[in-house]
Motif scaffolding. Structure first.
Motif, short mmCIF file in Angstrom:
data_model
loop_
_atom_site.label_atom_id
_atom_site.label_comp_id
_atom_site.label_asym_id
_atom_site.label_seq_id
_atom_site.Cartn_x
_atom_site.Cartn_y
_atom_site.Cartn_z
N GLY A 145 0.80 -1.21 0.00
CA GLY A 145 0.00 0.00 0.00
C GLY A 145 0.84 1.27 0.00
O GLY A 145 0.35 2.33 -0.39
N ARG A 146 2.08 1.17 0.42
CA ARG A 146 3.01 2.30 0.41
C ARG A 146 3.86 2.34 -0.86
O ARG A 146 4.79 3.14 -0.96
CB ARG A 146 3.93 2.23 1.63
CG ARG A 146 3.20 2.49 2.94
CD ARG A 146 4.11 2.30 4.13
NE ARG A 146 3.42 2.70 5.34
CZ ARG A 146 3.43 3.93 5.85
NH1 ARG A 146 4.11 4.87 5.23
NH2 ARG A 146 2.77 4.22 6.95
N GLY A 147 3.56 1.45 -1.79
CA GLY A 147 4.30 1.45 -3.04
C GLY A 147 5.54 0.59 -3.04
O GLY A 147 6.32 0.61 -4.00
N ILE A 148 5.77 -0.19 -1.98
CA ILE A 148 6.93 -1.08 -1.91
C ILE A 148 6.60 -2.38 -2.64
O ILE A 148 5.56 -2.99 -2.41
CB ILE A 148 7.31 -1.37 -0.45
CG1 ILE A 148 7.63 -0.08 0.29
CG2 ILE A 148 8.48 -2.34 -0.36
CD1 ILE A 148 7.83 -0.25 1.78
N ALA A 149 7.51 -2.78 -3.53
CA ALA A 149 7.32 -4.04 -4.26
C ALA A 149 7.80 -5.19 -3.38
O ALA A 149 8.98 -5.26 -3.03
CB ALA A 149 8.10 -4.01 -5.58
N VAL A 150 6.90 -6.08 -3.00
CA VAL A 150 7.23 -7.23 -2.15
C VAL A 150 7.27 -8.47 -3.03
O VAL A 150 6.24 -8.88 -3.59
CB VAL A 150 6.21 -7.41 -1.02
CG1 VAL A 150 6.55 -8.64 -0.18
CG2 VAL A 150 6.15 -6.16 -0.15
N ARG A 151 8.46 -9.07 -3.16
CA ARG A 151 8.64 -10.25 -4.01
C ARG A 151 8.85 -11.47 -3.11
O ARG A 151 9.92 -11.61 -2.50
CB ARG A 151 9.83 -10.06 -4.95
CG ARG A 151 9.60 -8.98 -6.00
CD ARG A 151 10.87 -8.74 -6.80
NE ARG A 151 10.63 -7.85 -7.94
CZ ARG A 151 10.36 -8.26 -9.16
NH1 ARG A 151 10.28 -9.56 -9.41
NH2 ARG A 151 10.15 -7.41 -10.14
N LEU A 152 7.84 -12.32 -3.02
CA LEU A 152 7.92 -13.53 -2.21
C LEU A 152 8.34 -14.71 -3.07
O LEU A 152 8.23 -14.68 -4.30
CB LEU A 152 6.56 -13.80 -1.57
CG LEU A 152 6.00 -12.67 -0.68
CD1 LEU A 152 4.61 -13.02 -0.18
CD2 LEU A 152 6.95 -12.39 0.48
N ASN A 153 8.86 -15.75 -2.41
CA ASN A 153 9.38 -16.93 -3.12
C ASN A 153 10.40 -16.51 -4.18
O ASN A 153 10.50 -17.12 -5.25
CB ASN A 153 8.25 -17.71 -3.80
CG ASN A 153 7.28 -18.30 -2.78
OD1 ASN A 153 7.70 -18.97 -1.84
ND2 ASN A 153 6.00 -18.03 -2.95
N ALA A 154 11.15 -15.46 -3.86
CA ALA A 154 12.17 -14.95 -4.78
C ALA A 154 13.53 -15.10 -4.11
O ALA A 154 13.74 -14.61 -2.98
CB ALA A 154 11.90 -13.49 -5.12
N LEU A 155 14.44 -15.75 -4.78
CA LEU A 155 15.77 -16.00 -4.24
C LEU A 155 16.82 -15.27 -5.05
O LEU A 155 16.88 -15.43 -6.27
CB LEU A 155 16.06 -17.51 -4.25
CG LEU A 155 17.39 -17.96 -3.65
CD1 LEU A 155 17.43 -17.65 -2.15
CD2 LEU A 155 17.60 -19.45 -3.90
N ALA A 156 17.61 -14.45 -4.38
CA ALA A 156 18.70 -13.75 -5.07
C ALA A 156 19.80 -14.74 -5.40
O ALA A 156 20.34 -15.42 -4.51
CB ALA A 156 19.24 -12.63 -4.19
N ALA A 157 20.14 -14.86 -6.68
CA ALA A 157 21.16 -15.81 -7.13
C ALA A 157 22.51 -15.15 -7.33
O ALA A 157 23.56 -15.79 -7.19
CB ALA A 157 20.72 -16.50 -8.41
N GLU A 158 22.51 -13.85 -7.68
CA GLU A 158 23.77 -13.15 -7.94
C GLU A 158 23.53 -11.64 -7.87
O GLU A 158 22.48 -11.15 -8.27
CB GLU A 158 24.32 -13.52 -9.32
CG GLU A 158 25.68 -12.91 -9.62
CD GLU A 158 26.19 -13.30 -11.00
OE1 GLU A 158 27.34 -12.96 -11.32
OE2 GLU A 158 25.42 -13.93 -11.77
N VAL A 159 24.52 -10.96 -7.33
CA VAL A 159 24.48 -9.50 -7.24
C VAL A 159 25.70 -8.95 -7.94
O VAL A 159 26.82 -9.44 -7.74
CB VAL A 159 24.45 -9.02 -5.77
CG1 VAL A 159 24.43 -7.49 -5.70
CG2 VAL A 159 23.24 -9.59 -5.04
#
Length: 441
Positions: free
Chosen positions: A230-244
């Protein structure tokens, strides 16, 4: 220090300082608490997100250890880094401002917490910003201000969006709170950057699990996600960071996020001092008996984040939270006094009072004694609790004033560089040489 019988506490966090304060006024004649810490202050880590969001100044989330300890002969503070422990001679070796120091002990307590671990994802250590110390929080705040200022000077629309995208890895308490504080800070600061459009600023949270705040009931995890979206934050669930990398984050699904700033709130590793000690460990933490003594090591105790303490109330291991660190410290104070007086020690037992998190200004979620709250009541409860944990009335008043101020006025957008005179003078020749460059006709 040989004239006293010392109980040496290594670590000045919640656990160490609470233990020292509980023990000192109750020790028998001739006994003393000696607290050894690399820093001269305790950091209230749950409030680091408040520093990122400029709700409070950095000095408001730390408390001087000397101010917290009891004055007199029953306690002493030594600012130093412990380099070794001699269990046979019962001595702690510490490197202090005056050089090496050996401190004899009758009992030794390990309470030095954990360190940030950025090796969980390839590229995380090189390109992500951890949030573990007050210096981390101030650095993130400065980096955010730098990004916004650069957007004003950038013409490429794609690069402007990348610079304005801030990704938080981790949907636990720290991740949710810093994402909420960051979104509020960006919204408040944007009014001073007229060339930056609101749609160019975005906060995203990456969580590998099915919901946020896994430690709380399902309904509150979902409520936190709704509040943040509701505040405009994108919440990505079941998402795994593989590389940065320097240009963004690649997810395990193959999707790529173009982002210039990555904040890491996951991963901890043991204090390097543990690697030099042949202590029993499980899950990277010191394994203790139910009374928090270390298995097979007489006169050695451990508590807080660095220890794996069994909670008799739940028949599970105690979580590494501030609430349990304080409860363990109070229980260990009673056990140490019992050991000194020849009485029987007791197993650690604590029933959680609840957990809570903020999701942004005037918003939060909380589970307290089975009661589930969200929105403004949870946010007020969060602030009331952590305000009560501050050690002095003066510090409580200062934080209350800052919180009240931030509710009425825009966030402070001062970029604190702490440049010294010599450093400023060294930068001047380069600036002058640039000013002499004349544009070509």
């Amino acid at each position: 220090m040989s004239e006293h019988r010392n109980i040496v506490i290594v670590g000045g966090g919640f656990a160490g300082t609470t233990l020292a304060r509980a023990l000192a006024p109750r020790l028998p004649q001739g006994w003393r608490v000696v607290l050894v810490s690399e820093e001269s202050y305790t950091t209230f880590n749950p409030m680091l997100a408040e520093v990122v969001g400029a709700s409070v100044f950095p000095e408001h989330v730390v408390a001087p250890i000397r101010q917290m300890l009891r004055r007199g002969e029953t306690s002493r503070f030594v600012m130093g880094r412990v380099t070794g422990i001699d269990a046979v001679r019962r001595r702690v070796q510490a490197q202090t401002l005056a050089g090496p120091m050996a401190i004899a002990y009758e009992h030794l307590v390990l309470a030095f917490g954990t360190r940030a671990h950025l090796g969980l994802v390839p590229g995380l250590e090189q390109h992500a910003l951890p949030l573990k110390l007050v210096g981390d929080a101030l650095f993130i705040r400065n980096r955010v201000l730098q990004r916004i200022a650069r957007i004003e000077l950038e013409r490429d629309p794609a690069e402007r969006r990348r610079l304005g995208h801030f990704v938080v890895i981790g949907g636990g308490f720290s991740g949710v709170e810093v994402a909420g504080a960051l979104a509020d800070f960006l919204r408040s600061a944007a009014r001073y950057y007229p060339q930056v459009h609101p749609e160019e600023l975005q906060v995203s949270v990456i969580e590998s699990g099915e919901r946020l705040l896994a430690e709380l009931p399902d309904s509150l995890g979902h409520a936190a996600a709704r509040s943040m979206r509701g505040r405009g934050i994108a919440v990505r669930l079941n998402a795994l960071a593989a590389e940065v990398d320097a240009d963004g984050v690649r997810l395990a699904s193959g999707e790529r996020l173009d982002v210039a700033t990555v904040i890491c709130t996951i991963g901890t590793r043991p204090n390097p001092l543990l690697d030099a000690l042949p202590l029993p460990r499980l899950r990277g933490r010191v394994q203790t008996e139910p009374d928090m003594s270390v298995c097979g090591w007489p006169q050695l105790w451990a508590l807080g984040d660095c220890a794996l303490v069994h909670n008799q109330a739940t028949q599970q291991f105690a979580p590494p939270t501030a609430q349990f660190a304080v409860a363990q410290a109070q229980a260990l104070a009673r056990n140490l006094l019992a050991r000194i007086e020849g009485r029987r020690t007791q197993a650690f037992r604590h029933v959680s009072r609840g957990m809570m998190a903020t999701t942004g200004h005037l918003k939060g979620v909380a589970s307290v004694f089975g009661l589930r709250l969200h929105g403004l009541p949870a946010w007020l409860l969060w602030r009331a609790y952590y305000l009560s944990r501050m050690p002095t009335a003066g510090r409580k008043l200062r934080i209350w004033i800052e919180w009240s101020w931030s509710m009425l006025f825009a966030a402070d957008i001062t970029h604190l560089r702490f440049t010294r005179t010599g450093e400023a003078d060294a930068e001047r020749p380069a600036a002058e040489s640039l000013s002499r460059v004349q544009p070509q006709p």
